[in-house]
Write a protein that holds these residues in place. Structure first.
Motif, PDB file in Angstrom:
ATOM      1  N   THR A 272       0.837  -1.205   0.000  1.00 19.59           N
ATOM      2  CA  THR A 272       0.000   0.000   0.000  1.00 19.59           C
ATOM      3  C   THR A 272       0.874   1.258   0.000  1.00 19.59           C
ATOM      4  O   THR A 272       0.406   2.349  -0.325  1.00 19.59           O
ATOM      5  N   ALA A 337      -1.278   5.234   3.700  1.00 15.82           N
ATOM      6  CA  ALA A 337      -1.987   4.265   4.529  1.00 15.82           C
ATOM      7  C   ALA A 337      -1.337   4.119   5.902  1.00 15.82           C
ATOM      8  O   ALA A 337      -1.974   3.698   6.858  1.00 15.82           O
ATOM      9  N   MET A 338      -0.071   4.450   6.005  1.00 14.69           N
ATOM     10  CA  MET A 338       0.629   4.398   7.282  1.00 14.69           C
ATOM     11  C   MET A 338       1.732   5.448   7.272  1.00 14.69           C
ATOM     12  O   MET A 338       2.276   5.793   6.227  1.00 14.69           O
ATOM     13  N   THR A 365       2.566  -2.813   3.975  1.00 12.10           N
ATOM     14  CA  THR A 365       1.143  -3.109   3.798  1.00 12.10           C
ATOM     15  C   THR A 365       0.304  -2.386   4.858  1.00 12.10           C
ATOM     16  O   THR A 365      -0.624  -1.674   4.543  1.00 12.10           O
ATOM     17  N   ALA A 366       0.674  -2.591   6.134  1.00 13.75           N
ATOM     18  CA  ALA A 366      -0.070  -1.964   7.232  1.00 13.75           C
ATOM     19  C   ALA A 366       0.799  -2.006   8.481  1.00 13.75           C
ATOM     20  O   ALA A 366       1.741  -2.802   8.563  1.00 13.75           O
TER      21      ALA A 366
END
Length: 398
Positions: A272, A337-338, A365-366
């Protein structure tokens, strides 16, 4: 090549060889000797002389090592002596030819004016070395050494969890894959190799320590021969043969038992957010900032607009912050996203050093999820996927 076997008794030995050749051969063979042997005889190093060459061997029922070197063989024979003591003596000798003689009770080394006498061990009590399995294929020695070094860094060191102390070697036609994990990080390297037969496939779980030492010590020649026998785990055996300093080296080791965890899917994360930066600059910053990272706490990477900032602290006693230029890309198009990630500083430093590339590509990703690191030859180039390193991110305090 001479293959050591079990002998009924020792026989007289008389040889002459170069001091450096002797010291290198004995040191390499003795390195595989057990520190605390289960039976005293396993502390011995077997010396066999015949046909103008000498074979030195060690064995601990799990791993065997032998090296073949050229020598002036005056009298064929076989003898067994304390390996570590012989290594210490050989290393201390002056730079002159060494005359070695042995009989059933003692071995004598003469080098210039230096003379040493060692008590020999009963050859008849020494176990037979396992035979080298049939060759499975060959791989370029430099490529193999580099690949193993990149992967073993992610192997576990806890002997209570032996399956994590191994490297899974997977053979699929002309591709050799190496995979290791200690549950908190994973490394995968794929290299081309030359199988002995078409449509070759197989897998083996090899002790990482033995694999690392084998690969490093066989780079003098162009190729390393891999020989795999057995079921692939537990009762299987793998052998390595290649050229090293002083002579031809062979190692065999039993494969580890247990099922290696299925972690390959973690090597294909759907990012992401990606970050690209200069590898050397990040390594240097991680080392500096990591100096104040408290044990078992994370090194925080703050992800901003075309920059990253590394932060660490030991309570109120010490803090460190360093900012670096980077190319930050939002892969979702919905905003970052982060904005922060927590790394174990030692794992991050190991991974960056293993990349061996001018630029690094982080795929996030997260928060708290796996982060994939790959190499870049150019800052705006495509990630090189032959080596992939995953680090499990540490959860950051709210």
């Amino acid at each position: 090549m001479i293959v050591p076997r079990k002998y009924e008794q020792g026989s007289p030995v008389k040889i002459r060889l170069d001091r450096d050749v002797l010291a290198e051969a004995v040191a390499w063979t003795a390195r595989s000797l057990p520190t605390r042997p289960s039976v005293p005889i396993l502390a011995g190093l077997l010396v066999k002389a015949a046909d103008g060459q000498v074979v030195m061997s060690s064995f601990d029922y799990e791993t065997s090592a032998q090296i073949t070197v050229k020598a002036d063989v005056i009298e064929d024979g076989v003898a067994l002596v304390s390996g570590r003591l012989l290594a210490d003596i050989a290393r201390s000798l002056p730079g002159k030819p060494v005359d070695v003689t042995a009989d059933a009770s003692r071995m004598e080394l003469v080098c210039g004016s230096a003379r040493f006498t060692l008590q020999t061990l009963p050859v008849e009590d020494y176990p037979a070395l396992p035979a080298m399995p049939e060759a499975t294929g060959t791989v370029a020695s430099d490529d193999f050494a580099k690949a193993v070094a990149q992967v073993v860094v992610a192997a576990g060191r806890d002997e209570l969890l032996p399956v994590f102390t191994g490297v899974r070697m997977e053979i699929e036609d002309d591709t050799l894959s190496l995979l290791a994990t200690d549950r908190y990080r994973m490394a995968l390297k794929e290299i081309p190799w030359n199988p002995s037969s078409a449509h070759t496939a197989g897998a083996a779980l090899v002790p990482a320590r033995v694999l690392g030492e084998s690969a490093k010590s066989m780079t003098s020649g162009e190729l390393v021969t891999l020989s795999l026998a057995g079921s692939g785990t537990g009762d299987g055996l793998i052998g390595f043969e290649g050229d090293g300093a002083a002579g031809v080296r062979e190692i065999t080791t039993r494969l580890l038992d247990g099922e290696f965890p299925k972690v390959r899917h973690l090597m294909s994360v759907q990012a992401t957010l990606t970050v690209r930066a200069n590898t050397a600059e990040v390594i240097a910053a991680v080392k500096r900032v990591g100096l104040v990272a408290e044990r078992n706490t994370s090194l925080r990477m703050i992800i901003g607009d075309q920059a990253i900032t590394l932060e660490a602290a030991t309570g109120d006693q010490a803090q460190a912050v360093e900012a670096l230029e980077a190319v930050v890309t939002d892969e979702t198009g919905n905003g970052l996203a982060m904005t922060a990630a927590g790394f174990n500083p030692h794992y991050l430093s190991d991974a960056l050093s293993a990349l061996d590339a001018p630029y690094v590509h982080f795929a996030f990703t997260a928060p708290g999820k796996p982060c994939l690191l790959t190499a870049l030859n150019e800052l705006d180039g495509e990630p090189l996927t032959d080596y992939r390193h995953v680090i499990m991110l540490m959860r950051l305090p709210a």
